[in-house]
Motif scaffolding. Structure first.
Motif, short mmCIF file in Angstrom:
data_model
loop_
_atom_site.label_atom_id
_atom_site.label_comp_id
_atom_site.label_asym_id
_atom_site.label_seq_id
_atom_site.Cartn_x
_atom_site.Cartn_y
_atom_site.Cartn_z
N SER A 71 17.23 62.33 32.68
CA SER A 71 18.53 61.66 32.55
C SER A 71 19.51 62.51 31.75
CB SER A 71 18.35 60.30 31.87
OG SER A 71 17.72 59.40 32.74
N VAL A 72 18.98 63.23 30.75
CA VAL A 72 19.85 64.12 29.97
C VAL A 72 20.48 65.15 30.89
CG1 VAL A 72 19.86 65.91 28.18
CG2 VAL A 72 18.60 63.77 27.80
N TRP A 73 19.68 65.72 31.78
CA TRP A 73 20.22 66.72 32.72
C TRP A 73 21.24 66.10 33.66
CZ3 TRP A 73 19.58 72.02 33.33
CH2 TRP A 73 18.74 72.62 32.40
N PHE A 74 20.92 64.93 34.22
CA PHE A 74 21.88 64.26 35.11
C PHE A 74 23.19 63.99 34.37
CE2 PHE A 74 18.56 62.40 38.15
CZ PHE A 74 19.18 62.85 39.31
N VAL A 75 23.09 63.40 33.19
CA VAL A 75 24.30 62.94 32.51
C VAL A 75 25.12 64.11 31.99
CG1 VAL A 75 25.16 61.59 30.56
CG2 VAL A 75 23.29 60.69 31.95
N GLY A 105 21.63 59.19 36.73
CA GLY A 105 20.97 59.50 35.46
C GLY A 105 20.73 58.26 34.61
N VAL A 106 21.72 57.39 34.56
CA VAL A 106 21.59 56.19 33.73
C VAL A 106 20.57 55.22 34.35
CG1 VAL A 106 22.82 54.16 32.87
CG2 VAL A 106 23.86 56.41 32.68
N ALA A 107 20.58 55.11 35.68
CA ALA A 107 19.61 54.22 36.34
C ALA A 107 18.19 54.72 36.08
CB ALA A 107 19.88 54.17 37.84
N PHE A 108 17.97 56.03 36.14
CA PHE A 108 16.62 56.56 35.88
C PHE A 108 16.18 56.23 34.46
CE2 PHE A 108 13.69 59.94 34.57
CZ PHE A 108 12.70 59.75 35.52
N TRP A 109 17.15 56.20 33.56
CA TRP A 109 16.86 55.89 32.15
C TRP A 109 16.54 54.41 31.93
CZ3 TRP A 109 21.54 55.17 28.46
CH2 TRP A 109 21.11 54.84 27.17
N ILE A 110 17.34 53.51 32.50
CA ILE A 110 17.26 52.11 32.06
C ILE A 110 16.55 51.17 33.03
CG2 ILE A 110 19.33 52.31 30.62
CD1 ILE A 110 20.82 50.73 32.74
N PHE A 111 16.28 51.59 34.25
CA PHE A 111 15.61 50.67 35.17
C PHE A 111 14.23 50.29 34.63
CE2 PHE A 111 17.70 51.00 39.63
CZ PHE A 111 18.91 50.68 39.07
N PRO A 112 13.71 49.13 35.03
CA PRO A 112 12.38 48.70 34.55
C PRO A 112 11.33 49.77 34.82
CG PRO A 112 13.44 46.94 35.79
CD PRO A 112 14.31 48.14 35.95
N TRP A 134 13.40 64.92 39.97
CA TRP A 134 13.85 66.28 39.63
C TRP A 134 14.35 66.99 40.89
CZ3 TRP A 134 15.28 68.40 35.32
CH2 TRP A 134 14.71 68.01 34.11
N ALA A 135 13.60 66.84 41.98
CA ALA A 135 14.02 67.47 43.24
C ALA A 135 15.38 66.91 43.67
CB ALA A 135 12.97 67.20 44.32
N SER A 136 15.56 65.62 43.49
CA SER A 136 16.83 65.00 43.84
C SER A 136 17.97 65.58 43.00
CB SER A 136 16.71 63.49 43.63
OG SER A 136 17.97 62.89 43.60
N CYS A 137 17.71 65.75 41.72
CA CYS A 137 18.72 66.30 40.80
C CYS A 137 19.13 67.71 41.25
CB CYS A 137 18.16 66.30 39.38
SG CYS A 137 19.31 66.88 38.12
N LEU A 138 18.13 68.52 41.56
CA LEU A 138 18.41 69.90 41.99
C LEU A 138 19.19 69.91 43.30
CD1 LEU A 138 15.02 71.62 41.11
CD2 LEU A 138 17.25 72.00 40.02
N LEU A 139 18.73 69.09 44.26
CA LEU A 139 19.40 69.06 45.57
C LEU A 139 20.84 68.57 45.45
CD1 LEU A 139 16.75 67.59 48.07
CD2 LEU A 139 17.78 69.86 48.10
N LEU A 140 21.03 67.54 44.63
CA LEU A 140 22.38 66.98 44.48
C LEU A 140 23.34 68.04 43.93
CD1 LEU A 140 24.03 64.25 44.65
CD2 LEU A 140 23.79 64.19 42.18
N ASN A 141 22.90 68.72 42.87
CA ASN A 141 23.79 69.72 42.25
C ASN A 141 23.99 70.93 43.14
OD1 ASN A 141 24.69 68.83 39.43
ND2 ASN A 141 22.57 68.16 39.56
N TYR A 158 16.06 60.33 45.92
CA TYR A 158 16.27 59.55 44.70
C TYR A 158 15.94 58.07 44.94
CZ TYR A 158 18.58 57.57 40.62
OH TYR A 158 18.83 56.88 39.46
N ALA A 159 16.44 57.54 46.05
CA ALA A 159 16.19 56.12 46.36
C ALA A 159 14.69 55.88 46.55
CB ALA A 159 16.97 55.72 47.61
N ALA A 160 14.02 56.82 47.22
CA ALA A 160 12.58 56.67 47.42
C ALA A 160 11.85 56.69 46.07
CB ALA A 160 12.07 57.80 48.32
N GLY A 161 12.30 57.59 45.19
CA GLY A 161 11.64 57.72 43.89
C GLY A 161 11.86 56.51 42.98
#
Lengths: 133, 138
Positions: free
Chosen positions: A6-10, A61-68, A83-90, A120-123
């Motif tokens: 989440s730190v990387w996303f945000v 990033g925030v959803a990955f942090w706070i979701f149940p 992580w793969a999603s983060c890399l692909l998105l950027n 991301y949605a799958a993860g």
């Protein structure tokens, strides 16, 4: 505290916020005093940085942090996927930005972004659940 | 909810309403051919995305992100207020000057847009400066 992912996303979203604001300021100033008409060509990149780079990425990033969470040790599910999603998105955002110079790469960038969101949605899918289940 | 957050969020609701009013004017322009309403589309978009959405996000981030320290849980409150002031002054200047510059271009409106551009950029910069160190693992 936030998980590293989440730190990387945000933080990436904040960098895109500043980049998008910079391009927006250059275009607005051009509207005012016409110092370099060519600067208006960055409009699609301005929109890309602020809508996908800033808002979408911040939400991810925030959803990955706070979701149940699940039980330990894999409390946030399959982090490798995200992580793969983060890399692909950027990668996708940067490739879309290259359209300023190489218009043909726009589609490749959009494919990378779409892949990122699907992964991301799958993860995160199974974390959309009641707390404690 | 901290005081700056309340201001961010309530002001964002005002901008949401203003954006929708601008949307109505745009629809009226199309229907009745009101050329005097030129330059309104970018204002409509920025009232919505910057005045409402981004301002709402800024307020919630200021409130809910991890604490900076026990003494300063939300970083610098002064920077938070600067972000609020810069965002709203910059956007208000734009909302006034952009339609004027579009319909009756003149140096005053033009330079107002330049000042607005700089102010809005500074709003983003102060937000990032105040939030960056709250985004961390430990």
């Amino acid at each position: 505290m936030m998980p590293r992912l989440s730190v990387w996303f945000v933080r990436a979203s904040m960098i895109y916020l500043l980049a998008g604001f910079t391009l927006g300021a250059l275009m607005l100033a051009q509207d005012g005093i016409s110092y370099a008409p060519a600067v208006m060509a960055v409009l699609p990149v301005h929109m890309e940085f602020l809508l996908v780079g800033w808002l979408v990425q911040l939400a991810m990033g925030v959803a990955f942090w706070i979701f149940p969470r699940f039980g330990l040790p894999h409390s946030r599910g399959n982090e490798t996927l995200i992580w793969a999603s983060c890399l692909l998105l950027n990668a996708g955002i940067l490739v879309v930005a290259l359209e300023l110079w190489i218009p043909a790469v726009f589609l490749i960038g959009r494919i990378l972004e779409t892949g990122a969101v699907i992964i991301y949605a799958a993860g995160l899918w199974r974390r959309v659940k009641p707390h404690g289940t | 909810m901290p005081t700056p957050t309340r201001w961010f969020i309530k002001t964002s609701f005002v901008y949401l309403a203003l954006a929708l009013i601008a949307g109505l004017l745009l629809a009226a322009r199309s229907l009745f051919g009101l050329t005097a309403l030129g330059g309104l589309f970018p204002v409509y978009i920025h009232l919505l995305v910057f005045g409402w959405l981004t301002q709402l996000v800024f307020g919630v981030v200021y409130w809910m992100f991890p604490k900076y320290s026990a003494e300063k849980p939300r970083g610098s409150e002064t920077l938070g207020w600067w972000t609020y002031a810069l965002l709203n002054v910059g956007l208000a200047l734009r909302a006034i000057a952009e339609p004027v510059q579009s319909v009756h271009p003149n140096p005053f409106a033009g330079w107002t847009l330049v000042v607005s551009a700089a102010i809005q950029f500074c709003a983003g910069l102060t937000f990032v400066l105040n939030s960056w160190n709250r985004v961390r693992e430990k």
